[in-house]
Design a protein around this motif. Structure first.
Motif, PDB file in Angstrom:
ATOM      1  N   UNK A   7      44.455 106.890  75.387  1.00 45.53           N
ATOM      2  CA  UNK A   7      45.318 106.040  75.864  1.00 45.53           C
ATOM      3  C   UNK A   7      45.220 104.812  75.408  1.00 45.53           C
ATOM      4  N   UNK A   8      46.734 104.377  75.004  1.00 42.36           N
ATOM      5  CA  UNK A   8      46.776 103.101  74.215  1.00 42.36           C
ATOM      6  C   UNK A   8      46.643 102.088  75.500  1.00 42.36           C
ATOM      7  N   UNK A   9      45.719 100.669  74.988  1.00 41.76           N
ATOM      8  CA  UNK A   9      45.568  99.864  76.036  1.00 41.76           C
ATOM      9  C   UNK A   9      46.630  98.590  76.002  1.00 41.76           C
ATOM     10  N   UNK A  10      46.461  97.615  76.453  1.00 44.12           N
ATOM     11  CA  UNK A  10      47.087  96.267  76.147  1.00 44.12           C
ATOM     12  C   UNK A  10      46.376  95.108  76.244  1.00 44.12           C
ATOM     13  N   UNK A  11      46.684  94.006  75.896  1.00 39.84           N
ATOM     14  CA  UNK A  11      45.710  92.537  76.116  1.00 39.84           C
ATOM     15  C   UNK A  11      46.576  91.815  77.264  1.00 39.84           C
ATOM     16  N   UNK A  12      45.490  91.413  78.343  1.00 44.01           N
ATOM     17  CA  UNK A  12      46.028  90.517  79.293  1.00 44.01           C
ATOM     18  C   UNK A  12      46.180  89.119  78.743  1.00 44.01           C
ATOM     19  N   UNK A  32      44.096 117.212  85.484  1.00 49.21           N
ATOM     20  CA  UNK A  32      42.870 117.991  84.706  1.00 49.21           C
ATOM     21  C   UNK A  32      42.437 117.558  83.310  1.00 49.21           C
ATOM     22  N   UNK A  33      42.907 116.458  82.963  1.00 50.72           N
ATOM     23  CA  UNK A  33      42.325 115.733  81.489  1.00 50.72           C
ATOM     24  C   UNK A  33      41.217 114.804  81.537  1.00 50.72           C
ATOM     25  N   UNK A  34      40.860 114.343  80.550  1.00 50.93           N
ATOM     26  CA  UNK A  34      39.833 113.391  80.551  1.00 50.93           C
ATOM     27  C   UNK A  34      40.337 112.248  79.594  1.00 50.93           C
ATOM     28  N   UNK A  35      40.752 111.031  80.147  1.00 51.76           N
ATOM     29  CA  UNK A  35      41.287 110.111  79.441  1.00 51.76           C
ATOM     30  C   UNK A  35      40.260 109.106  78.898  1.00 51.76           C
ATOM     31  N   UNK A  36      40.564 108.808  77.659  1.00 54.68           N
ATOM     32  CA  UNK A  36      39.680 107.652  77.001  1.00 54.68           C
ATOM     33  C   UNK A  36      40.677 106.484  76.558  1.00 54.68           C
ATOM     34  N   UNK A  37      40.056 105.371  76.459  1.00 57.40           N
ATOM     35  CA  UNK A  37      40.780 104.189  75.965  1.00 57.40           C
ATOM     36  C   UNK A  37      40.673 104.349  74.184  1.00 57.40           C
ATOM     37  N   UNK A  38      41.694 104.108  73.663  1.00 62.45           N
ATOM     38  CA  UNK A  38      41.713 103.737  72.325  1.00 62.45           C
ATOM     39  C   UNK A  38      41.329 102.540  72.002  1.00 62.45           C
ATOM     40  N   UNK A  39      40.675 102.126  70.484  1.00 63.23           N
ATOM     41  CA  UNK A  39      40.552 100.780  70.301  1.00 63.23           C
ATOM     42  C   UNK A  39      41.743 100.217  69.442  1.00 63.23           C
ATOM     43  N   UNK A  40      41.742  98.891  69.251  1.00 62.64           N
ATOM     44  CA  UNK A  40      42.806  98.459  68.202  1.00 62.64           C
ATOM     45  C   UNK A  40      42.153  98.439  66.886  1.00 62.64           C
ATOM     46  N   UNK A  41      42.945  99.190  66.280  1.00 63.62           N
ATOM     47  CA  UNK A  41      42.837  99.212  64.673  1.00 63.62           C
ATOM     48  C   UNK A  41      44.197  99.938  64.251  1.00 63.62           C
ATOM     49  N   UNK A  42      44.410  99.314  62.993  1.00 64.94           N
ATOM     50  CA  UNK A  42      45.337 100.044  62.257  1.00 64.94           C
ATOM     51  C   UNK A  42      45.111 100.743  60.998  1.00 64.94           C
ATOM     52  N   UNK A  43      43.639 100.902  60.853  1.00 66.91           N
ATOM     53  CA  UNK A  43      42.968 101.362  59.816  1.00 66.91           C
ATOM     54  C   UNK A  43      43.337 102.977  59.793  1.00 66.91           C
ATOM     55  N   UNK A  44      44.121 103.538  58.757  1.00 60.15           N
ATOM     56  CA  UNK A  44      44.568 104.815  58.597  1.00 60.15           C
ATOM     57  C   UNK A  44      43.300 105.711  58.716  1.00 60.15           C
ATOM     58  N   UNK A  54      40.931 113.823  69.765  1.00 63.07           N
ATOM     59  CA  UNK A  54      41.729 114.014  70.984  1.00 63.07           C
ATOM     60  C   UNK A  54      42.709 115.239  71.001  1.00 63.07           C
ATOM     61  N   UNK A  55      43.249 115.397  72.012  1.00 64.30           N
ATOM     62  CA  UNK A  55      44.256 116.753  72.296  1.00 64.30           C
ATOM     63  C   UNK A  55      45.485 116.044  72.598  1.00 64.30           C
ATOM     64  N   UNK A  56      45.402 114.978  72.693  1.00 64.55           N
ATOM     65  CA  UNK A  56      46.929 114.077  73.025  1.00 64.55           C
ATOM     66  C   UNK A  56      46.582 112.813  73.129  1.00 64.55           C
ATOM     67  N   UNK A  57      47.933 112.063  72.859  1.00 59.96           N
ATOM     68  CA  UNK A  57      48.255 110.875  72.959  1.00 59.96           C
ATOM     69  C   UNK A  57      49.047 110.084  74.034  1.00 59.96           C
ATOM     70  N   UNK A  58      48.559 109.207  74.905  1.00 64.48           N
ATOM     71  CA  UNK A  58      49.614 108.522  76.029  1.00 64.48           C
ATOM     72  C   UNK A  58      49.840 107.279  75.614  1.00 64.48           C
ATOM     73  N   UNK A  59      50.978 107.053  75.357  1.00 65.60           N
ATOM     74  CA  UNK A  59      51.388 105.658  75.024  1.00 65.60           C
ATOM     75  C   UNK A  59      51.996 104.967  76.120  1.00 65.60           C
ATOM     76  N   UNK A  60      51.259 103.970  76.648  1.00 66.98           N
ATOM     77  CA  UNK A  60      51.352 103.376  77.948  1.00 66.98           C
ATOM     78  C   UNK A  60      52.406 102.240  78.093  1.00 66.98           C
ATOM     79  N   UNK A 109      56.280 102.706  75.994  1.00 70.27           N
ATOM     80  CA  UNK A 109      55.779 104.049  75.127  1.00 70.27           C
ATOM     81  C   UNK A 109      56.944 104.488  74.460  1.00 70.27           C
ATOM     82  N   UNK A 110      58.166 104.822  75.303  1.00 71.58           N
ATOM     83  CA  UNK A 110      59.435 105.322  74.885  1.00 71.58           C
ATOM     84  C   UNK A 110      59.784 104.530  73.688  1.00 71.58           C
ATOM     85  N   UNK A 111      59.767 103.331  73.976  1.00 73.74           N
ATOM     86  CA  UNK A 111      60.481 102.340  73.048  1.00 73.74           C
ATOM     87  C   UNK A 111      59.496 102.204  71.671  1.00 73.74           C
TER      88      UNK A 111
END
Length: 240
Positions: A7-12, A32-44, A54-60, A109-111
């Protein structure tokens, strides 16, 4: 085994804290899923390693996508850019899609899916689409604000048993303009803006402009949407 969803985060901007609003974790856990927060990185290399676990990505949802990413200068109404999040998602989205990993985008996320894959946005609906009604409702956000028309025969239509429309909440001032290559609409708002999309060539890349995580507990349409994403992630987990 339950699927793991990144799951992608945001910065307050007021506290400089990296956060995830609780509704996303609550909805994914309840379905029925286990969500985990993704870190900020753009390292490929790092992102590829994450995507392998991970088994899926949620863009918040969250703050606006930087208009410079689709070749435009920002209007005064646009939020200050979330540069670390933009950098993460501009790498994350194409690489997740290329792996055919299940992806669900919500609001921002859609944007960001549209921008990362070559589309662009309406930067401010009141300014650029003055014929549209307001898409920023007042709380509480667990009730519908306007209707969307569901494209007949689309995956969303089939998921919802062929219902032609449904009520959704709304808390955004931007929208999709030109769709990226490979993206098709699944729902339109009652004032003509695209509200849901999918990628027909992928097993599950869906995105919606509203916030199903804030309605899933009381609206079966929204719960079924979250469940469909978790089911796609579960299928990916079973194949790993």
């Amino acid at each position: 085994m339950k699927p793991i969803i990144g799951v992608t985060p945001l910065t307050n901007p007021d506290t400089d804290e990296t956060v995830i609003r609780p509704g996303y974790f609550e909805a994914l856990t309840a379905c029925g899923a286990i969500p985990v927060m993704l870190p900020y990185t753009n390292d490929v290399t790092d992102i590829d390693q994450i995507l392998g676990h991970v088994d899926g990505i949620l863009l918040t949802g969250g703050y606006d996508v930087n208009p410079h990413l689709y070749g435009e200068s920002p209007l005064p109404q646009v939020d200050e850019p979330q540069r670390e999040l933009d950098a993460l998602q501009m790498v994350l989205v194409p690489r997740a899609v290329s792996r055919d990993l299940p992806v669900l985008g919500i609001c921002r996320g859609i944007q960001v899916i549209n921008v990362a894959l070559g589309g662009n946005l309406v930067q401010d609906i009141p300014t650029q689409c003055p014929q549209s009604h307001t898409h920023r409702m007042d709380p509480p956000f667990d009730a519908p604000w306007h209707d969307v028309s569901i494209v007949e025969g689309s995956p969303l239509g089939r998921l919802l048993d062929g219902e032609p429309s449904m009520g959704v909440n709304s808390k955004h001032h931007q929208a999709l303009r030109e769709l990226a290559p490979g993206i098709e609409p699944m729902a339109w708002s009652d004032d003509g803006l695209v509200e849901a999309v999918w990628m027909p060539q992928k097993s599950y890349v869906w995105a919606v402009q509203w916030h199903p995580e804030l309605m899933f507990a009381s609206d079966w349409h929204q719960r079924r949407l979250i469940e469909s994403f978790v089911a796609a992630a579960q299928e990916h987990a079973s194949a790993r």
